[in-house]
Design an enzyme around this catalytic site. Structure first.
Site, PDB file in Angstrom:
ATOM      1  N   ASP A 107       0.945  -1.344   0.194  1.00 29.81           N
ATOM      2  CA  ASP A 107       0.388   0.271   0.458  1.00 29.81           C
ATOM      3  C   ASP A 107       0.979   1.396   0.034  1.00 29.81           C
ATOM      4  OD1 ASP A 107      -2.349  -1.648  -0.487  1.00 29.81           O
ATOM      5  OD2 ASP A 107      -2.072  -1.526   2.106  1.00 29.81           O
ATOM      6  N   TYR A 108       0.905   2.431   0.035  1.00 25.41           N
ATOM      7  CA  TYR A 108       1.208   3.594  -0.714  1.00 25.41           C
ATOM      8  C   TYR A 108       1.986   4.134   1.081  1.00 25.41           C
ATOM      9  CZ  TYR A 108      -2.019   6.670   2.407  1.00 25.41           C
ATOM     10  OH  TYR A 108      -3.104   7.070   3.241  1.00 25.41           O
TER      11      TYR A 108
END
Ligand code: URA
Length: 242
Positions: A107-108
């Protein structure tokens, strides 16, 4: 020993641009091979242990690229990103040109170990769920994980979109607020959803290891390095080892 190959083809294979552009780099005296200027794009070069120098920068020749990258927060693992810059913007341009892909995404806001390669077979081997490769995540939680929450993770958690339980294959309390958890699958937001399902929350998520490959301590955030043949051997041995 591999057959010598023209320098133009070598440059192209490493991601330095089109065949035409690579040949122009040679004509412009911008390419050295093992320290010596090359003048003819058709000159055949042995690829073993080859060090190129292109436009003043040294570049190790690798037939296939296998790299470890320490992902910083606030980068997305795709080429076409939505809200944050791409991890590929932190890598040398030839890697992007030759089509390197992240092996599984983070995920970012997740940090840590990403393996990146242009070897399709290797990517498949490392990502197919059947191969059971363990990934270790360090999870920072606002409340310490309770023994019953940990037991629940190990016994299997049902997530809302799938009746099949997700298991932690190992859990180790690193400190009051940090749990190291190993999982073998890679479902969407899997760790965050598993932790939520047992009644806690992820404040920070960091991938510390994939199979037998542990993030090197001296690999700073945003930095990458080539995987050596020993690293690749250990990774191959991790496949199916859980
Ligand atoms: N699980 C998550 O929830 N996020 C990640 O980035 C990786 C695994």
């Amino acid at each position: 020993m591999a057959k010598p190959v023209s320098i133009e083809k070598i440059l192209f294979s490493q991601g330095f641009g089109t065949r035409r552009y690579c040949s122009d780099l040679v004509y412009a005296d911008l390419v050295k091979v093992n320290g010596l200027l090359v003048e003819d794009p058709e000159e055949r070069i042995a690829t073993e242990g080859l060090i190129l120098n292109v436009e003043g920068k040294d570049w190790e020749y690798h037939e296939k690229a296998y790299i470890a990258f320490n992902k910083p927060p606030n980068y997305e693992c795709s080429h076409k990103t939505t809200h944050h810059p791409s991890v590929y913007s932190l890598l040398p341009a030839p890697f992007v040109e030759r089509g390197l892909q992240c092996i599984g995404r983070l995920d970012y806001d997740t940090t840590g170990l990403l393996l990146i390669s242009d070897d399709g077979q290797f990517i498949h081997k490392m990502t197919t769920p059947k191969k059971n490769i363990g990934k270790v995540y360090e999870i920072t939680t606002p409340d310490p994980m309770t023994p019953s929450q940990i037991e629940h993770l190990l016994n299997g958690v049902i997530l809302d979109d799938d009746p099949r339980p997700c298991y932690a294959t190992a859990c180790k309390q690193v400190s009051d607020h940090i749990l190291a958890m190993t999982i073998v699958e890679g479902r969407y937001h899997q760790v965050k959803r598993m932790i939520a399902a047992v009644g806690n929350h992820v404040n920070q998520l960091h991938r510390a290891a994939i199979g037998a490959y542990v993030m090197p301590q001296d690999l700073a955030e945003g930095q990458w390095r080539w995987l050596g043949s020993e690293d690749l051997k250990h990774l191959s041995q991790s496949v199916g080892a859980q």
